[in-house]
Design a protein around this motif. Structure first.
Motif, short mmCIF file in Angstrom:
data_model
loop_
_atom_site.label_atom_id
_atom_site.label_comp_id
_atom_site.label_asym_id
_atom_site.label_seq_id
_atom_site.Cartn_x
_atom_site.Cartn_y
_atom_site.Cartn_z
N ASP A 237 -5.72 -3.09 -0.07
CA ASP A 237 -6.60 -2.35 -0.98
C ASP A 237 -6.46 -2.92 -2.39
N SER B 231 -13.70 6.35 -3.17
CA SER B 231 -12.36 6.86 -3.38
C SER B 231 -12.56 8.13 -4.20
N GLY C 204 5.20 7.05 -5.64
CA GLY C 204 6.65 6.78 -5.71
C GLY C 204 7.48 8.01 -6.00
N GLY D 119 1.41 1.38 -1.85
CA GLY D 119 1.63 0.29 -2.78
C GLY D 119 3.11 -0.03 -2.87
N THR D 120 3.45 -1.30 -2.71
CA THR D 120 4.84 -1.71 -2.97
C THR D 120 4.88 -3.19 -3.34
N HIS E 247 11.41 -2.23 0.75
CA HIS E 247 10.61 -1.01 0.95
C HIS E 247 9.51 -1.26 1.99
N1 LIG Z 1 -8.55 6.05 -7.25
C1 LIG Z 1 -8.16 5.16 -6.38
O1 LIG Z 1 -8.97 4.50 -5.76
C2 LIG Z 1 -6.70 4.95 -6.16
C3 LIG Z 1 -5.80 5.66 -6.90
C4 LIG Z 1 -4.47 5.45 -6.65
C5 LIG Z 1 -4.10 4.57 -5.68
N2 LIG Z 1 -5.00 3.86 -4.97
C6 LIG Z 1 -4.59 2.87 -3.93
O2 LIG Z 1 -3.58 3.43 -3.15
C7 LIG Z 1 -2.42 2.60 -3.25
C8 LIG Z 1 -1.22 3.49 -3.19
O3 LIG Z 1 -1.20 4.40 -4.28
P1 LIG Z 1 -0.07 4.39 -5.36
O4 LIG Z 1 0.41 2.98 -5.56
O5 LIG Z 1 -0.52 5.18 -6.52
O6 LIG Z 1 1.05 5.27 -4.71
P2 LIG Z 1 1.95 5.33 -3.40
O7 LIG Z 1 1.60 4.35 -2.38
O8 LIG Z 1 2.04 6.76 -3.08
O9 LIG Z 1 3.39 4.91 -4.03
C9 LIG Z 1 3.67 3.64 -4.46
C10 LIG Z 1 5.02 3.69 -5.10
O10 LIG Z 1 5.97 4.05 -4.11
C11 LIG Z 1 7.07 3.16 -4.17
N3 LIG Z 1 7.55 2.97 -2.80
C12 LIG Z 1 6.90 2.40 -1.76
N4 LIG Z 1 7.67 2.40 -0.65
C13 LIG Z 1 8.85 2.97 -1.01
C14 LIG Z 1 10.05 3.25 -0.30
N5 LIG Z 1 10.21 2.92 0.99
N6 LIG Z 1 11.07 3.85 -1.00
C15 LIG Z 1 10.93 4.18 -2.30
N7 LIG Z 1 9.81 3.94 -3.02
C16 LIG Z 1 8.77 3.34 -2.38
C17 LIG Z 1 6.54 1.89 -4.77
O11 LIG Z 1 7.58 1.25 -5.51
P3 LIG Z 1 8.12 -0.22 -5.07
O12 LIG Z 1 7.13 -1.19 -5.54
O13 LIG Z 1 9.43 -0.28 -5.78
O14 LIG Z 1 8.28 -0.17 -3.57
C18 LIG Z 1 5.43 2.38 -5.71
O15 LIG Z 1 5.94 2.59 -7.00
C19 LIG Z 1 -2.56 1.83 -4.56
O16 LIG Z 1 -1.81 0.63 -4.58
C20 LIG Z 1 -4.04 1.60 -4.54
O17 LIG Z 1 -4.30 0.49 -3.71
C21 LIG Z 1 -6.31 4.06 -5.18
#
Ligand SMILES: NC(=O)c1ccc[n+]([C@@H]2O[C@H](COP(=O)([O-])OP(=O)(O)OC[C@H]3O[C@@H](n4cnc5c(N)ncnc54)[C@H](OP(=O)(O)O)[C@@H]3O)[C@@H](O)[C@H]2O)c1
Length: 268
Positions: free
Chosen positions: A59, A160, A211, A241-242, A247
């Protein structure tokens, strides 16, 4: 890694996908701690690892800084991936702004095709600013996406979304919805229920609360989050996201364990 149909799009996606905000943008983000963007070598290694673990789904968005550009340059076996990108949000000089006009939507998709080095985009989602129904009722962005689909430049589209009303409209009128679900937020469940009923694709975002679900950040835990989300109805894939290889390995291992036939997912 198990793959599931993305609704009725004809596209199969790994149940765990990779979010790529953190390879392109580190300003105005809501993660528990600050970070440096990974260098090219680290991005290539992360993407190769993801692919070797069975992830085929990624994504990105124009609003994720250099994410699209870097994926176009660095993605190994570029044509083996299903890529979701977006339209509508522009992030420039540390600020977001939104443009859901017909012409901007078309030019944004043209830019994404160039950056991602693709002849057609798999999935394009409207990047909501929070006012889902205002966009749906008053902006021509979905007409633009339908015309791009008619021309074969995109295969599927949706939004989204950020509201139940918006999410339900998307499920009824588009191919794919990206919704939020996690241990602290269940409001969009009616969107998932409807998508399951009429076989539309559902991608879950923010499943680890950006996170904050991690116990080290005071949350209820990463494993419990995966178990909760994979027990929800209608979910095609969960985008996490990572930029941390360890992780990524842990996440794939937890998801595989939850989905293993001897250990079916528990509904929470
Ligand atoms: N409006 C939209 O369209 C929208 C909004 C938000 C997100 N998104 C999409 O959704 C994806 C995911 O959302 P998000 O990045 O906000 O949040 P998420 O996936 O809920 O969380 C990502 C965070 O979790 C940490 N993490 C991942 N695996 C882990 C583990 N096993 N243990 C501890 N920490 C862990 C990551 O840090 P590390 O890097 O240290 O692993 C990162 O900081 C985004 O990358 C994006 O592609 C879309």
């Amino acid at each position: 890694m198990l793959k599931r149909a993305l609704g009725s799009t004809g596209i199969d996606v790994s149940v765990l996908g990779l979010g790529t905000v953190k390879i392109g943008r580190n300003q105005q983000v809501k993660y528990p701690s600050g970070f440096e963007l990974p260098d090219d070598k680290a991005v290539i290694e992360l993407l190769e690892l993801a692919q070797s673990l069975g992830i085929n789904f990624i994504d990105t968005a124009p609003a994720y800084g250099s994410s699209e550009q870097r994926l176009g340059e660095l993605l190994p076996n570029r044509h083996d991936w299903v890529i979701v990108t977006k339209v509508g949000e522009i992030f420039e000089d540390g600020q977001s702004r939104f443009d859901f006009s017909f012409d901007y939507t078309v030019s944004s998709v043209e830019q994404s095709l160039k950056k991602l080095k693709r002849d057609a985009l798999d999935v394009v989602l409207v990047h909501s600013n929070g006012n889902d129904m205002d966009i749906i009722n008053n902006e021509p962005v979905f007409d633009a996406l339908q015309s791009l689909k008619d021309k074969g430049l995109i295969k599927a589209y949706g939004m989204s979304s950020k509201t139940v009303e918006g999410g339900r409209w998307v499920v009824e009128n588009c191919d794919v919805v990206m919704a939020t679900a996690n241990l602290d937020y269940d409001d969009e469940r009616p969107v998932l229920d409807l998508a399951e009923k009429i076989n539309k694709g559902v991608i879950i975002k923010k499943g680890l609360q950006s996170g904050h679900a991690d116990k080290a950040s005071g949350g209820s835990g990463v494993d419990a989050s995966f178990k909760h989300i994979l027990g929800l109805p209608g979910v095609s894939s969960m985008i996490v996201g990572t930029i941390n290889q360890s992780h990524l390995r842990d996440n794939v291992s937890v998801v595989n364990k939850i989905l293993s036939p001897v250990n079916p997912p528990l509904s929470s």
